[in-house]
Design a protein around this motif. Structure first.
Motif, PDB file in Angstrom:
ATOM      1  N   ARG A 173       0.842  -1.206   0.000  1.00 21.21           N
ATOM      2  CA  ARG A 173       0.000   0.000   0.000  1.00 21.21           C
ATOM      3  C   ARG A 173       0.871   1.249   0.000  1.00 21.21           C
ATOM      4  NH1 ARG A 173      -1.926   0.470   5.066  1.00 21.21           N
ATOM      5  NH2 ARG A 173      -1.212  -1.500   5.962  1.00 21.21           N
ATOM      6  N   ILE A 212       3.132   4.444   0.087  1.00 19.91           N
ATOM      7  CA  ILE A 212       4.407   4.827  -0.532  1.00 19.91           C
ATOM      8  C   ILE A 212       5.134   3.600  -1.093  1.00 19.91           C
ATOM      9  CG2 ILE A 212       6.701   5.812  -0.054  1.00 19.91           C
ATOM     10  CD1 ILE A 212       5.295   7.685   2.009  1.00 19.91           C
ATOM     11  N   ARG A 241       2.285  -7.815   4.806  1.00 22.73           N
ATOM     12  CA  ARG A 241       1.453  -8.875   5.398  1.00 22.73           C
ATOM     13  C   ARG A 241       0.274  -9.255   4.509  1.00 22.73           C
ATOM     14  NH1 ARG A 241       0.309  -5.656  10.746  1.00 22.73           N
ATOM     15  NH2 ARG A 241       0.100  -4.163   9.043  1.00 22.73           N
ATOM     16  N   LEU A 248       6.584  -8.026   9.912  1.00 25.72           N
ATOM     17  CA  LEU A 248       7.761  -7.495  10.595  1.00 25.72           C
ATOM     18  C   LEU A 248       7.345  -7.034  11.983  1.00 25.72           C
ATOM     19  CD1 LEU A 248       9.288  -5.564   7.561  1.00 25.72           C
ATOM     20  CD2 LEU A 248      10.248  -7.605   8.660  1.00 25.72           C
ATOM     21  N   ASN A 300      10.974   0.144   3.858  1.00 27.46           N
ATOM     22  CA  ASN A 300       9.870   1.105   3.818  1.00 27.46           C
ATOM     23  C   ASN A 300       8.762   0.801   4.822  1.00 27.46           C
ATOM     24  OD1 ASN A 300       7.869   3.048   2.412  1.00 27.46           O
ATOM     25  ND2 ASN A 300       6.881   1.047   2.214  1.00 27.46           N
ATOM     26  N   TYR A 316       7.293   8.018  17.281  1.00 24.06           N
ATOM     27  CA  TYR A 316       7.447   7.703  15.848  1.00 24.06           C
ATOM     28  C   TYR A 316       8.663   8.451  15.294  1.00 24.06           C
ATOM     29  CZ  TYR A 316       6.420   8.034  10.825  1.00 24.06           C
ATOM     30  OH  TYR A 316       6.512   8.011   9.448  1.00 24.06           O
ATOM     31  N   THR A 333      -1.661   8.703   2.774  1.00 23.08           N
ATOM     32  CA  THR A 333      -1.712   7.225   2.797  1.00 23.08           C
ATOM     33  C   THR A 333      -2.494   6.786   4.041  1.00 23.08           C
ATOM     34  OG1 THR A 333       0.214   6.885   4.218  1.00 23.08           O
ATOM     35  CG2 THR A 333       0.661   7.151   1.857  1.00 23.08           C
TER      36      THR A 333
END
Ligand SMILES: NC(=O)c1ccc[n+]([C@@H]2O[C@H](COP(=O)([O-])OP(=O)(O)OC[C@H]3O[C@@H](n4cnc5c(N)ncnc54)[C@H](OP(=O)(O)O)[C@@H]3O)[C@@H](O)[C@H]2O)c1
Length: 271
Positions: free
Chosen positions: A24, A26, A46, A70, A95, A160, A195
């Motif tokens: 999905r 980027i 996934r 991951l 990514n 983040y 996104t």
């Protein structure tokens, strides 16, 4: 004036390319934009259905999908082991990522660890296991999709941003540690991009499209850049922060309630 004949030719091929988080956003846009410059694409995430949908849109290079979650260092190691069935890997694009978009006071140890496990430690496990094979490539390339927030504070992104700053610092150091072996690393720092990672109505700031981010990234990678900042507004913000960090942070703190709906200016928390 620059001598155009001294400039290195743009890269024509990235060889066999692994992209994590390619189902999905980027990552998907990167898979489509990188395709003309790859011999083989290995796409992982996934969601098998989404990966198959991306693969079906790619013409040219051979495309392989690997369904893999991951979740931390060990899951990165396990992904690297799955890659042994391929002859070699020349380019890795780290990514896959998550963002909880939580004010720090609302975060739990679980949410804090999850962000670091997916965004940072899984990249480390994958790279540490894969690097000896990657270094056998004629032009080994390791790309990390970090974030503008690695250097520019944005409310709700404290942990983040820290995970993305860690990725950035790690990539730079790795380039130094392995420069004699020809390792090329590149950090991509997208700003606000439209996104699924971004909460609905999360900000009134204009968002870039994942396709524009991917286009800038491929352009930068072909020119062998080590840092890619897609979009001129993001480049401006990044330069402002580098030049006057104290003023920049002061301004962000004042503007936060205006650009992030629901952000309380007094508590620094979402209402
Ligand atoms: N959008 C922005 O504003 C923005 C700005 C700066 C940086 N970034 C970075 O850009 C990268 C891509 O994000 P995006 O904006 O494209 O978000 P996205 O649309 O949510 O895509 C995230 C990708 O990562 C995969 N992923 C998530 N958790 C995973 C896990 N536990 N294991 C394996 N794969 C996982 C997802 O696939 P599955 O769900 O199928 O596994 C998906 O392909 C991230 O590293 C993000 O931090 C985004």
């Amino acid at each position: 004036m620059k001598n155009p004949f001294r400039r290195k030719a743009l890269r024509a091929s990235f060889g066999t390319v692994l992209i994590t988080g390619a189902s999905r956003g980027i990552g998907r846009a990167l898979a489509l934009a990188m395709a003309p410059f790859c011999e083989r694409l290995i796409l992982t995430a996934r969601s098998e259905a989404d990966l198959k949908a991306v693969a079906s849109q790619i013409k040219g290079p051979s495309v392989h999908i690997l369904v893999h979650a991951l979740t931390g260092f060990e899951s990165g190691v396990a992904l690297a082991k799955k890659l042994r069935k391929f002859k070699g890997v020349d380019t890795v694009i780290l990514n896959a990522g998550v963002s909880q978009n939580l004010p720090f006071l609302s975060a739990t140890q679980e949410t804090l660890s999850h962000e670091f496990n997916v965004n940072y430690f899984s990249a480390l496990g994958l790279t540490q296991t894969l690097l000896p094979r990657l270094l056998k490539s004629a032009e080994p390339t390791l790309v990390g999709v970090s974030s503008l927030t690695a250097g520019v504070p944005f409310p709700g992104n404290a942990n983040y941003s820290a995970s993305k700053a860690a990725l950035l610092a790690w990539l730079r150091t790795l380039a130094v540690e392995h420069s004699a072996e020809g390792l090329r690393t590149c950090a991509v720092l997208p700003g606000y991009t439209d996104t699924g990672i971004v909460p609905e109505g999360g900000s009134i700031l204009p968002a870039m499209s994942p396709e524009s981010v991917a286009e800038s990234t491929v352009e930068g990678l072909r020119a062998r850049k080590s840092l890619i900042l897609p979009g001129w507004i993001n480049q401006l913000g990044f330069r402002f922060e580098r030049t006057a960090p104290v003023s920049f942070d002061w301004l962000v703190a004042r503007l936060a309630p205006l650009v992030v709906p629901g952000w309380g200016s007094e508590s620094g928390d979402r209402e």
